[in-house]
Design an enzyme around this catalytic site. Structure first.
Site, PDB file in Angstrom:
ATOM      1  N   GLU A 114     -47.534  -7.898 -35.736  1.00 22.88           N
ATOM      2  CA  GLU A 114     -46.340  -7.760 -36.196  1.00 22.88           C
ATOM      3  C   GLU A 114     -45.703  -6.450 -35.352  1.00 22.88           C
ATOM      4  OE1 GLU A 114     -46.604  -7.540 -40.446  1.00 22.88           O
ATOM      5  OE2 GLU A 114     -48.393  -8.687 -40.176  1.00 22.88           O
ATOM      6  N   CYS A 140     -39.528  -0.234 -39.165  1.00 26.19           N
ATOM      7  CA  CYS A 140     -39.352  -1.159 -38.279  1.00 26.19           C
ATOM      8  C   CYS A 140     -38.175  -2.081 -38.564  1.00 26.19           C
ATOM      9  CB  CYS A 140     -40.637  -2.267 -38.286  1.00 26.19           C
ATOM     10  SG  CYS A 140     -41.137  -2.508 -39.730  1.00 26.19           S
TER      11      CYS A 140
HETATM   12  P1  NDP Z   1     -47.713   1.677 -31.259  1.00 28.73           P
HETATM   13  O1  NDP Z   1     -47.467   0.536 -30.695  1.00 28.73           O
HETATM   14  O2  NDP Z   1     -47.492   2.875 -30.412  1.00 28.73           O
HETATM   15  O3  NDP Z   1     -49.168   1.970 -32.053  1.00 28.73           O
HETATM   16  C1  NDP Z   1     -49.714   1.103 -33.105  1.00 28.73           C
HETATM   17  C2  NDP Z   1     -51.180   1.169 -33.014  1.00 28.73           C
HETATM   18  O4  NDP Z   1     -51.866   0.516 -31.793  1.00 28.73           O
HETATM   19  C3  NDP Z   1     -51.781   2.613 -32.989  1.00 28.73           C
HETATM   20  O5  NDP Z   1     -52.851   2.591 -33.966  1.00 28.73           O
HETATM   21  C4  NDP Z   1     -52.216   2.962 -31.585  1.00 28.73           C
HETATM   22  O6  NDP Z   1     -53.228   3.771 -31.630  1.00 28.73           O
HETATM   23  C5  NDP Z   1     -52.700   1.505 -31.353  1.00 28.73           C
HETATM   24  N1  NDP Z   1     -52.858   1.429 -29.698  1.00 28.73           N
HETATM   25  C6  NDP Z   1     -52.170   2.111 -28.703  1.00 28.73           C
HETATM   26  N2  NDP Z   1     -52.505   1.608 -27.537  1.00 28.73           N
HETATM   27  C7  NDP Z   1     -53.525   0.494 -27.991  1.00 28.73           C
HETATM   28  C8  NDP Z   1     -54.047  -0.281 -27.191  1.00 28.73           C
HETATM   29  N3  NDP Z   1     -53.726  -0.369 -25.651  1.00 28.73           N
HETATM   30  N4  NDP Z   1     -54.805  -1.078 -27.583  1.00 28.73           N
HETATM   31  C9  NDP Z   1     -55.081  -1.169 -28.775  1.00 28.73           C
HETATM   32  N5  NDP Z   1     -54.200  -0.595 -29.645  1.00 28.73           N
HETATM   33  C10 NDP Z   1     -53.645   0.378 -29.303  1.00 28.73           C
HETATM   34  O7  NDP Z   1     -46.811   1.835 -32.275  1.00 28.73           O
HETATM   35  P2  NDP Z   1     -46.463   3.166 -33.480  1.00 28.73           P
HETATM   36  O8  NDP Z   1     -47.651   3.503 -34.268  1.00 28.73           O
HETATM   37  O9  NDP Z   1     -45.579   4.197 -32.620  1.00 28.73           O
HETATM   38  O10 NDP Z   1     -45.741   2.164 -34.411  1.00 28.73           O
HETATM   39  C11 NDP Z   1     -44.120   2.011 -34.437  1.00 28.73           C
HETATM   40  C12 NDP Z   1     -43.922   0.598 -34.005  1.00 28.73           C
HETATM   41  O11 NDP Z   1     -44.387  -0.211 -34.912  1.00 28.73           O
HETATM   42  C13 NDP Z   1     -42.423   0.160 -33.895  1.00 28.73           C
HETATM   43  O12 NDP Z   1     -42.171  -0.518 -32.628  1.00 28.73           O
HETATM   44  C14 NDP Z   1     -42.141  -0.351 -35.077  1.00 28.73           C
HETATM   45  O13 NDP Z   1     -41.051  -1.226 -35.170  1.00 28.73           O
HETATM   46  C15 NDP Z   1     -43.542  -1.116 -35.409  1.00 28.73           C
HETATM   47  N6  NDP Z   1     -43.680  -1.692 -36.615  1.00 28.73           N
HETATM   48  C16 NDP Z   1     -43.504  -2.941 -36.968  1.00 28.73           C
HETATM   49  C17 NDP Z   1     -43.648  -3.414 -38.434  1.00 28.73           C
HETATM   50  C18 NDP Z   1     -43.530  -4.745 -38.614  1.00 28.73           C
HETATM   51  O14 NDP Z   1     -44.027  -5.332 -39.732  1.00 28.73           O
HETATM   52  N7  NDP Z   1     -43.027  -5.629 -37.640  1.00 28.73           N
HETATM   53  C19 NDP Z   1     -43.919  -2.628 -39.361  1.00 28.73           C
HETATM   54  C20 NDP Z   1     -43.998  -1.267 -38.781  1.00 28.73           C
HETATM   55  C21 NDP Z   1     -43.920  -0.621 -37.630  1.00 28.73           C
HETATM   56  P3  NDP Z   1     -53.053   5.353 -31.087  1.00 28.73           P
HETATM   57  O15 NDP Z   1     -52.148   5.658 -32.321  1.00 28.73           O
HETATM   58  O16 NDP Z   1     -54.158   6.160 -31.063  1.00 28.73           O
HETATM   59  O17 NDP Z   1     -52.268   5.587 -29.789  1.00 28.73           O
END
Ligand code: NDP
Length: 514
Positions: free
Chosen positions: A285, A319
């Site tokens: 998502e 989001c």
């Molecule tokens: P990120 O994509 O930066 O991070 C999401 C998660 O992925 C974190 O736990 C992060 O860990 C982890 N992550 C980062 N790099 C990797 C990798 N290479 N491999 C595996 N996992 C990884 O998103 P944000 O946390 O900043 O969240 C905001 C985003 O989420 C926005 O784009 C928003 O629109 C979306 N979102 C979508 C929703 C939906 O239902 N469609 C709902 C809520 C948010 P770490 O923090 O340690 O980097």
């Protein structure tokens, strides 16, 4: 007997009792900010070689110290999940559900602690924090009932001389990777959906939200979840993400976060590693560039309010945030005028103080990236509100509105994930729908109009996973508005909906001839 699901009501912070309890919870958590929290792997508290600190974005003070999990701990977490799967998959659904229902009960008893943690760790306002909490409880309650429902025999057409059944069975070890912006709801929802279905989980929370995930992992322990069913692995996704996703024993990945990270996970999960004997499933998502359409026949005051709430609730870091307002030329000037007045009333400041409706953005990286977009906005639109940021004490950005933005401008196409709204002028309703559908995303959208024909057209033509008519485009409730987007917003799943648990199950068809 499990009662019918009902959404959790929100706390009323106008009551003295609730305000005082919240203040006390905030004070308690601040006093505990020096604590160091460990990983939880196979029921054991594990210390990693290095640690990191999670900070309050309102004042840059620590909220706790956490372990920087590495590949070494990630391997242990997968091994623990793999071991626990052998017994957890045989536990009857009703018993699995009872653990998560107990967890919901424990969370309710600790509600102020969870709410306070989100105020401090993510800069949520009290109301936003409590809504996040209520959604988490809803997920636990709803998915528990769903697990019981999926456990019942499902109908098949009888065949003479044979006995048929179809059973839903779990998949195996799943990697759950939530974002920071709904640190309680999405994290608890993704984890519980996977685990209550009989899978075991490595939960890798966001590095901006390790405290909430740690509190939740402790609640699951207290609720009696067997060791190894949910393993908490804090630390950077960049360090352990690839390892977890590519591991041959990983059966599925449940991800919510940004588009680039999500697409990277989908690509890596598709590659078959040595010794791997299944095709990994990925539920991803991702982001959005959501909008509110204001038609010439809209209820004007409602529309202005809806745009302001959609754009600036939780600093635009949802989001579902309505980061574009698409306004019919006939009402455009009046709309800008009213919106400007409404936005100027928004108070920004540390969310420990409930008078501040908007708080900080999550961290310095987000602050810099959003301010970069504000700079771009100055060349792509006409600034009518805000535009300033201050990162001295915390990461505060004014609610910012750009008018006269072109439909293909960067600030009208790219997810900014902050309090920046682009207002775009439309030449009538057809043009408004075409602008609304004109991004690569398709998560949420709203239309304000009193014209029934136009609303019906929006139902047919506005291509978003969550469409709202005559209300704001944020604030979906579990099983009321199952949530998830189309196109680059994700893999078309619906969290909090009745199909969701199927993503964590596989159907086994059994026939016995007699
Ligand atoms: P990120 O994509 O930066 O991070 C999401 C998660 O992925 C974190 O736990 C992060 O860990 C982890 N992550 C980062 N790099 C990797 C990798 N290479 N491999 C595996 N996992 C990884 O998103 P944000 O946390 O900043 O969240 C905001 C985003 O989420 C926005 O784009 C928003 O629109 C979306 N979102 C979508 C929703 C939906 O239902 N469609 C709902 C809520 C948010 P770490 O923090 O340690 O980097």
């Amino acid at each position: 007997m499990v009662t019918k699901f009902a959404n959790e009501p929100y706390l009323d912070f106008s009551l003295d009792k609730n305000r005082q309890e919240m203040e006390q919870a905030i004070a308690r958590l601040k006093a505990e900010a020096g604590a160091e929290h460990r990983l939880c792997i196979g029921g054991r508290r594990v210390k990693a070689r290095e640690q990191f600190v999670s900070y309050n974005p309102s004042d840059k003070k620590p909220v706790g110290t956490f372990q920087k999990g590495t590949v070494k701990e990630a391997e242990k977490a997968i091994a623990a999940a793999l071991g626990a799967f052998e017994s957890w998959k045989t536990v009857p659904a009703i018993e699995r559900a009872s653990v998560f229902l107990r967890a919901a009960r424990i969370m309710r008893q600790r509600r102020f602690e969870f709410d306070a943690a989100m105020v401090l760790e993510e800069g949520k306002s009290w109301i936003e924090a409590d809504a996040d909490f209520a959604e988490a409880v809803d997920f636990l309650e709803f998915y528990s009932r769903e697990a019981i429902r999926y456990d019942a025999p499902c109908g098949v057409t009888p065949w003479p001389g044979e006995l048929q059944e179809v059973r839903y069975i779990p998949l195996g070890v799943g990697i759950v990777i939530p974002p920071w912006n709904f640190p309680c709801a999405i994290m608890a929802g993704m984890t519980s959906a996977a685990a209550v279905s009989g899978n075991t989980v490595v939960l890798k929370p966001s590095s901006d939200a390790p405290l909430i995930a740690t509190l939740f992992a402790r609640v699951l322990e207290q609720a009696g979840l067997p060791a190894g069913v949910v393993n908490l692995l804090t630390g950077s996704g960049g360090t352990t993400g690839d390892f977890l996703v590519e591991h041959p024993k990983t059966r599925f990945v449940s991800f919510t976060g940004s588009k680039p990270v999500g697409l990277g996970i989908i690509e890596k999960a598709a590659r078959v590693g040595p010794g791997q004997k299944w095709i990994k499933r990925v539920v991803a998502e991702m982001g959005g560039k959501d909008c509110v359409v204001v038609d010439s026949e809209a209820d004007f005051d409602d529309a202005v309010e809806g745009v302001a709430l959609s754009a600036f609730g939780f600093q635009g870091q949802k989001c579902s945030a309505g980061s574009r307002a698409i306004v019919d030329a006939k009402v455009y000037d009046a709309f800008l005028d009213a919106l400007q007045k409404r936005v100027k009333k928004i108070k920004v400041g540390p969310t420990e103080n409930p008078q501040n409706w908007m708080g900080p953005v999550i961290n310095e990286r987000a602050f810099d990236s959003i301010m970069e977009y504000v700079k771009v906005g100055r060349t792509e639109g006409r600034l009518i509100c805000g535009g300033k940021g201050d990162k001295n004490k915390g990461f505060f950005i004014e609610p910012t509105v750009f008018a006269d933005v072109k439909r293909n401008a960067r600030i009208a196409q790219e997810e900014i994930f902050g309090p920046v709204l682009s207002v775009i002028k439309a030449r009538g309703f057809s043009d408004a729908l075409s602008i609304a559908n004109g991004t690569e995303y398709g998560l949420t959208g709203a239309v304000y109009s009193r014209n029934r024909e136009k609303l019906l057209r929006a139902k047919r033509e506005f291509h978003v996973g969550n469409l709202y008519l005559n209300r704001k485009c944020t604030g979906a409730l579990v099983d009321v508005q199952p949530f998830g987007g189309f196109n680059m917003s994700g893999t078309d799943s619906k969290a909090g909906g009745r199909d969701y648990l199927l993503l964590f199950l596989q159907a086994k068809s059994i026939t016995e001839r007699f």
